[in-house]
Design an enzyme around this catalytic site. Structure first.
Site, PDB file in Angstrom:
ATOM      1  N   GLU A 158       5.128 -77.777  29.406  1.00  0.00           N
ATOM      2  CA  GLU A 158       3.811 -78.387  29.411  1.00  0.00           C
ATOM      3  C   GLU A 158       3.374 -78.551  30.867  1.00  0.00           C
ATOM      4  OE1 GLU A 158       2.122 -82.237  26.996  1.00  0.00           O
ATOM      5  OE2 GLU A 158       3.908 -82.395  28.209  1.00  0.00           O
ATOM      6  N   ASP A 174      12.050 -80.250  21.223  1.00  0.00           N
ATOM      7  CA  ASP A 174      11.298 -80.805  22.337  1.00  0.00           C
ATOM      8  C   ASP A 174      12.300 -81.337  23.359  1.00  0.00           C
ATOM      9  OD1 ASP A 174       8.823 -82.064  23.539  1.00  0.00           O
ATOM     10  OD2 ASP A 174       8.107 -81.672  21.510  1.00  0.00           O
TER      11      ASP A 174
HETATM   12  C1  GLC Z   1       3.799 -85.233  26.448  1.00  0.00           C
HETATM   13  C2  GLC Z   1       3.823 -85.341  24.944  1.00  0.00           C
HETATM   14  C3  GLC Z   1       3.140 -86.596  24.539  1.00  0.00           C
HETATM   15  C4  GLC Z   1       3.879 -87.757  25.147  1.00  0.00           C
HETATM   16  C5  GLC Z   1       4.057 -87.589  26.655  1.00  0.00           C
HETATM   17  C6  GLC Z   1       5.070 -88.524  27.193  1.00  0.00           C
HETATM   18  O1  GLC Z   1       2.530 -85.127  26.959  1.00  0.00           O
HETATM   19  O2  GLC Z   1       3.262 -84.201  24.366  1.00  0.00           O
HETATM   20  O3  GLC Z   1       3.045 -86.732  23.149  1.00  0.00           O
HETATM   21  O4  GLC Z   1       3.184 -88.933  24.880  1.00  0.00           O
HETATM   22  O5  GLC Z   1       4.472 -86.302  27.007  1.00  0.00           O
HETATM   23  O6  GLC Z   1       6.372 -88.091  26.881  1.00  0.00           O
END
Ligand code: GLC
Ligand code: CA
Length: 600
Positions: free
Chosen positions: A268, A103
Site C-alpha cells: 500500500e 495482510d
Molecule cells: C491500512 C489499512 C487500514 C488500516 C490502516 C492502519 O491503511 O488498509 O484499514 O486502518 O492501514 O493499519
C-alpha cells in the site's frame, strides 16, 4: 534504466478477490464472520474465475481498528477461528487451484502486543527501543506538548500518546492503540520477519498485501510538518513520514526472505505522487515489491485537508480519468507493474461513488465499472460484494449510529468539537460525506440471500437450526434487492457480467492486462474513450467507450492519427458490451460500455 519487455507472470494476469473476515460469512451464527465461513464459500469464489484470495487481518487483536491492530501475529482472533482453521483454509484454497495472500501489518502493532507491553513497562525495558518513545516538549509557559505537530491518520488528534507511567510519548501514526514499531532496531526487524512473515509462509501462504509499506522508516529528528491546515492544532504529515531514508533497505531485507518462498507482494503506497518514487518500489530491477496500490483513483473526490471534509461526488469525469491515466502510466516505458482496483475495505462502494446508485441505474453502473476495470492494465483486484454491485447504505435507512469505523466516528467527533455538538447543519454535512465515502460501506455483512435473516449472513447456521445473532454491524437495508442468491441464476445480473468480464480479461490478456493504455478524450465530461495497444509489437488494439451519464450519447470513431498511427481507415469489430442485444456503433445508452477490436 533500460526498458525490458513486459515480462509475463502468473500474478500479473491474476484477478485477486479480497475478503474482509468479519463481514464475509458467519458459519456458526454468532453474528461475526469466520474462517470456516470463508472456506464454505470457496466454491463460489472459484466460480467467479478469480485466481487468488486475499484475507484481511484475521490475527489475534483487540479490534480497535478491525484487526489492523495485531496483538499476536502467530494466532487467530478467536471469534474467526484458530490457526488450524487457517491451515484448512490454505489447503482448501490450493485444492481449488487458487492461491492465498494475507495482510502484513508491521508498521505498528496493537498496544496489547506482548512487545509493546514490555516496551511500555519501564524506560529501561530491553524492548523500550522496539517502539518510538520521545520526551515531551515544553511550551513557553511550560505546558507539556507532543514531540512534534504530526496529526494521526484517524480524526484530528496528535500522532503521539502520553504515557503517564514512564513519562514519555510514543508515536502512533494511526490510533493510539496502534503504536509504531521502531524499524531502526535490527533485532526488532528480525522478530517482525520471523513472527509476522515466516510463521505464515511456513504454513503455505502465497504472498502478502503489505499494509502502509512506505511508513517504516521515519525521517531523522522527526521534524514538524508544514502548517497546511491552519485551523487545526495538528498537521497532516504523510509527506514527511512516508518514504523515509531507509525504506528501500528495509523492504529489500524483507524481499530477501519473501523471495525465498516465491511469495508475491502488493504494498500500500499512500502519499507518493511522484511516479519515479513509485517505480523505486515496483520496477523489476529494484527487487522490492511486485505491485503497489496507488491511491490516485480511490481518493478522487476526497477533501484536501481531511478526506471527509468534502461533499458527495466532488470531482469531474476528467479528474477521474486523469487518476486512471496516472496509475496506468506507471508501466509506460518502464519495467514496473501496476494494479487495478476501485474498492477495498477502506473505501465506499464504487457504484455509488463513480456512477449512479439509484434503483434505475445501479446495475448498469456496476457493469460499466466492471467492463472498464477488465480492460485496464495491471493486476486486478475485486472486493467482496463488488461482484454483485453492492451500493452504499442509503442515508434514510442506515443512520449514523450504525457506522462503526473509528475513522468515521473520530471525524464526527472532530466536527462536533469544532462546530459544537448541537450544530445540526455541520453534523449533517459530515453525515453526507460519510454516506458517500465512509469505510463502513464496504464492511457491511455480505448479502448472501435477501430472503434469509440478516441478508443471509449466517444462513448455514440458521438452516442448521441455530438461533442466529444479529451481525456485528447492521446488515444492508437493500439486501432484499441486492444479494448473491438473487443473481446466481440470472444471466443479466451484475454477478453474471463480472464472471463474463473476468473470462474476457483472461482470454485477451495480451491487450487487456499487458497492453499500453491511452486516453483519447481526456477532456470529455461524459465519456471515457480509451484504447489499449499491444505492447512492443503491431496488431489490433482494443477500443473502449464508456458512457458515464444517464443520457444516451453519441461518439465518433477515433481517427488513426489519434492513436499515433498513420492516417487511414479504421476497422472496428464489436466484441463486448454491458448491454444485451445488438450493439449500435456510435451510440451509447445511459451507462453503457462497449469494447471493439480496432485495426486499420
Ligand atoms: C491500512 C489499512 C487500514 C488500516 C490502516 C492502519 O491503511 O488498509 O484499514 O486502518 O492501514 O493499519
Ligand atoms: Ca461466526
Amino acid at each position: 534504466m533500460t526498458v525490458v519487455g513486459r515480462d509475463r507472470k502468473w500474478w500479473k494476469q491474476a484477478v485477486i478477490y479480497q475478503i474482509y473476515p468479519a463481514s464475509f460469512c458467519d458459519s456458526n451464527g454468532d453474528g461475526v464472520g469466520d474462517l470456516p465461513g470463508i472456506t464454505s464459500k470457496l466454491d463460489y469464489i472459484a466460480s467467479l474465475g478469480v485466481d487468488v484470495i486475499w484475507i484481511c487481518p484475521m490475527y489475534d487483536s483487540p479490534q480497535v481498528d478491525m484487526g489492523y491492530d495485531i496483538a499476536n501475529y502467530e494466532d487467530v482472533y478467536r471469534p474467526y477461528g484458530t490457526v488450524q482453521d487457517m491451515e484448512t483454509l490454505i489447503r482448501e484454497t490450493h485444492a481449488r487451484d487458487m492461491r492465498i495472500m494475507l495482510d502484513l501489518v508491521i508498521n505498528h502493532t496493537s498496544d496489547q502486543h506482548a512487545w509493546f507491553k514490555e516496551s511500555r513497562a519501564s524506560r529501561d525495558s530491553p524492548k523500550r527501543d522496539w517502539y518510538i518513545w520521545r520526551p515531551a516538549k515544553r511550551s513557553a509557559t511550560g505546558e507539556r506538548l507532543p514531540p512534534n505537530n504530526w496529526r494521526s491518520n484517524f480524526g484530528g488528534g496528535s500522532a503521539w500518546q502520553w504515557d503517564e507511567q514512564t513519562g514519555e510519548y510514543y508515536l502512533h501514526l494511526f490510533a493510539a492503540e496502534q503504536p509504531d514499531l521502531n524499524w531502526e532496531n535490527p533485532e526488532t526487524r528480525k522478530a517482525i520477519y520471523a513472527s509476522a512473515m515466516e510463521f505464515w509462509l511456513d504454513r503455505g501462504v502465497d504472498g502478502f498485501r503489505v499494509d502502509t509499506v512506505n511508513m517504516y522508516s521515519k525521517p531523522a529528528q522527526l521534524p514538524d510538518a508544514p502548517v497546511t491546515d491552519p485551523k487545526a492544532p495538528y498537521q497532516p504529515a504523510g509527506m514527511l513520514y512516508c518514504n523515509g531514508p531507509r525504506m528501500h533497505e528495509f523492504v529489500g531485507e524483507m524481499n530477501a526472505i519473501l523471495s525465498r518462498y516465491g511469495a508475491i507482494t502488493v504494498g500500500e503506497l499512500p502519499n507518493t505522487p511522484d511516479m519515479s518514487r513509485v517505480l523505486d518500489y515496483v520496477s523489476a530491477e529494484a527487487k522490492q515489491l511486485d505491485m503497489v496500490f496507488q491511491f490516485d483513483v480511490v481518493d478522487v473526490g476526497f477533501g484536501k485537508t481531511h478526506k471527509y471534509e468534502t461533499t458527495p461526488k466532488n470531482y469531474t469525469l476528467p479528474d477521474f480519468k486523469a487518476a486512471v491515466d496516472r496509475t496506468q502510466g506507471l508501466i509506460r516505458g518502464a519495467d514496473g507493474w501496476t494494479t487495478v482496483f476501485l474498492e477495498n475495505h477502506d473505501h465506499a462502494r464504487s457504484v455509488s461513488r463513480f456512477t449512479d446508485d439509484s434503483p434505475e441505474y445501479r446495475v448498469r453502473g456496476a457493469k460499466l465499472l466492471a467492463l472498464m476495470e477488465a480492460c485496464l492494465s495491471g493486476t486486478q483486484y475485486l472486493y467482496q460484494g463488488q461482484e454483485i454491485g453492492c451500493v452504499n447504505a442509503p442515508k434514510d435507512t442506515y443512520p449514523l449510529e450504525n457506522y462503526l469505523d473509528l475513522d468515521s466516528y473520530l471525524f464526527v467527533d472532530m466536527v462536533k468539537e469544532r462546530h459544537g455538538a448541537d450544530n445540526k447543519e455541520e453534523v449533517d454535512r459530515a453525515f453526507n460525506a460519510l454516506q458517500h465515502l465512509a469505510r463502513d460501506h464496504s464492511r457491511l455483512p455480505m448479502p448472501w440471500n435477501g430472503k434469509a435473516k440478516f441478508g443471509g449472513f449466517s444462513e448455514a447456521a440458521e438452516k442448521a437450526g441455530v438461533e442466529v445473532k444479529e451481525p456485528w454491524m447492521k446488515h444492508h437495508p437493500l439486501a432484499g434487492e441486492i444479494s448473491v442468491a438473487a443473481q446466481l441464476d440470472d444471466p443479466d445480473s451484475v454477478l453474471a457480467f463480472w464472471r463474463k468480464m473476468i473470462r474476457f480479461r483472461h482470454e485477451h490478456a495480451d491487450l487487456l492486462v499487458y497492453g499500453d493504455f491511452k486516453d483519447l478524450r481526456p477532456q470529455d465530461e461524459d465519456l471515457f474513450v480509451f484504447v489499449k495497444e499491444p505492447h512492443q509489437h503491431g496488431g489490433d488494439g482494443a477500443l473502449v467507450v464508456l458512457n458515464f451519464t444517464a443520457r444516451e450519447k453519441t461518439w465518433e470513431v477515433p481517427r488513426a492519427s489519434e492513436r499515433g498511427l498513420p492516417e487511414g481507415s479504421t476497422k472496428l469489430v464489436s466484441v463486448m458490451s454491458t448491454h444485451s442485444g445488438k450493439v449500435r456503433e456510435g451510440v451509447l445508452a445511459p451507462f453503457e460500455g462497449q469494447v471493439y477490436l480496432i485495426g486499420s
